[in-house]
Design an enzyme around this catalytic site. Structure first.
Site, mmCIF file in Angstrom:
data_model
loop_
_atom_site.group_PDB
_atom_site.id
_atom_site.type_symbol
_atom_site.label_atom_id
_atom_site.label_comp_id
_atom_site.label_asym_id
_atom_site.label_seq_id
_atom_site.Cartn_x
_atom_site.Cartn_y
_atom_site.Cartn_z
ATOM 1 N N GLU A 109 58.536 -2.474 23.649
ATOM 2 C CA GLU A 109 57.745 -2.265 24.856
ATOM 3 C C GLU A 109 58.058 -3.342 25.894
ATOM 4 O OE1 GLU A 109 53.067 -2.003 26.358
ATOM 5 O OE2 GLU A 109 53.526 -2.311 24.240
ATOM 6 N N GLY B 69 57.031 -9.142 59.774
ATOM 7 C CA GLY B 69 55.917 -8.217 59.955
ATOM 8 C C GLY B 69 56.195 -6.845 59.368
ATOM 9 N N THR C 7 44.015 -0.673 25.011
ATOM 10 C CA THR C 7 43.211 -1.593 25.805
ATOM 11 C C THR C 7 41.762 -1.119 25.950
ATOM 12 O OG1 THR C 7 45.166 -2.240 27.061
ATOM 13 C CG2 THR C 7 43.036 -2.742 28.041
#
Length: 386
Positions: free
Chosen positions: A241, A339, A125
């Site tokens: 992959e 929460g 990349t």
């Protein structure tokens, strides 16, 4: 019938114990440090848990059955240690030596990779080239007995820890979009530099770095495979992959389900547990079914890989569906925790942020849909049931 042999089940028990004693207790401090200590790789290597597939002469077990790696991925997810990218080292990068390495390269690199003394990474990349590898700008110029490598890479997992990085670079003219070479770049080569440990939304314990190459002289002995064929060599490894990703995300979805189920059975609301509420039962029933179904397909793909039948379409389906189901389960998990799901002390919170990358890495869900869609409308199309 069990998916795994008796020997593999024993391997699972041993590996689970190793994770629980050597890896999981250290994850918090490694997250704080922003990197997993190299000792994790060495300890795994000493016990035979790092690489299974290399032949015994290189230090491995010589067993290429992917189900061993499936066990490693599943157990690593089960205890929440996915930031230790051992499978990136062991199976994703390491197998490039098996597919394309010379005997000299295998003898030179594999034993130390198996033992954990050498840590691996792969650098594809770039800032302008992610899923579109043909857009990369790093270059390798043939200079006789070596290549001169220039360019930069980003978002490289194991970027700081890696001793050996397989680097993809362009060769030939700019018009030859798919003409690439894979170079084995070693720690200490002049001109090879590492940038910062990148700050991420999640997975703080996984070292993700920028890599820079300034006139790095890479000897021809470090060319992996055939110069000019690097793009196609990368494509050959993408199906596996993506299956690795699918195994991990489906396992993580099941862990999120189990954590949420336990919380719902304990948490009370309006005099009842959350588990007694019809909405909770319906939503969790749906997720239980989806996770079971993707597990069946992932197992099908593992069998196909072992038999040499896994193709790009199958792997794209597994990768896309598993990561989408994982995300759906994690979102529901946070919601049902209320929460508490927003608090870092609850595992579901950390899992939520850590998992956001999974619909991007190894090819985004959108790219997976492109691959599947092209196959649907091609003359070679066939379904799993054909």
């Amino acid at each position: 019938m069990s998916r795994f042999t008796e020997e593999q089940n024993l391997f699972r028990q041993s590996y689970r114990k190793f994770l629980e004693t050597e890896i999981a207790p250290n994850m918090d401090k490694w997250r704080e440090a922003g990197i997993v200590d190299r000792s994790a790789f060495k300890k795994a290597g000493d016990l035979g848990f790092l690489m299974i597939w290399p032949e015994e002469k290189y230090g491995g077990m010589g067993d290429s059955d992917f189900r061993y790696e499936q066990i490693i991925i599943e157990e690593t997810a089960r205890v929440g240690c996915h930031e230790w990218f051992n499978t990136l080292h062991s199976r994703l990068v390491g197998t490039y030596f098996e597919r394309f390495g010379t005997e000299e390269q295998k003898e030179r690199f594999l034993p130390k990779c198996v033992s954990g003394d050498t840590i691996l990474a792969i650098a594809m990349t770039e800032p302008g080239a992610g899923s579109d590898l043909a857009g990369m700008r790093s270059t390798a110029v043939d200079a006789g007995d070596h290549y001169v490598l220039n360019g930069s890479k980003t978002y490289i997992s194991n970027g700081l820890n890696a001793d050996v990085v397989i680097v993809a670079a362009k060769v030939g003219s700019a018009s030859e979009r798919h003409s690439m070479v894979l170079l084995i770049v070693e720690r200490g080569m002049e001109g090879f530099e590492r940038g910062r440990n990148l700050k991420k939304m999640g997975m703080p314990g996984q070292d993700t770095a920028e890599l820079f190459f300034h006139d790095v002289k890479v000897p021809k002995a470090n060319v992996l495979g055939v110069a000019g064929r690097g793009f196609y060599q990368l494509m050959e490894g993408l199906a596996e992959e993506r299956l690795i990703s699918a195994v991990g995300t489906s396992s993580n979805a099941r862990r999120a389900f189990d954590l949420t189920r336990a919380y719902c059975m304990d948490r009370k609301l309006f005099g009842k547990t959350l588990a007694d509420q019809q909405n909770t039962q319906f939503r969790m029933a749906e997720m239980d079914a989806e996770i079971d179904l993707i597990q069946v397909y992932v197992d099908h793909c593992v069998k196909a890989l072992n038999e040499g039948r896994l193709n790009a379409n199958m792997a794209a389906k597994a990768k896309m569906l598993a990561s989408e189901i994982e995300w759906k389960m994690l979102d529901l998990g946070v919601q049902l925790h209320g929460g508490a799901g927003f608090m870092d002390e609850f595992p579901i919170s950390r899992m939520f942020t850590d998992a956001r990358i999974n619909r991007i890495l190894a090819g985004s869900s959108e790219v997976m849909r492109l691959i599947i869609g092209r196959d649907v409308f091609s003359n070679r199309y066939s379904s799993m049931l054909d």
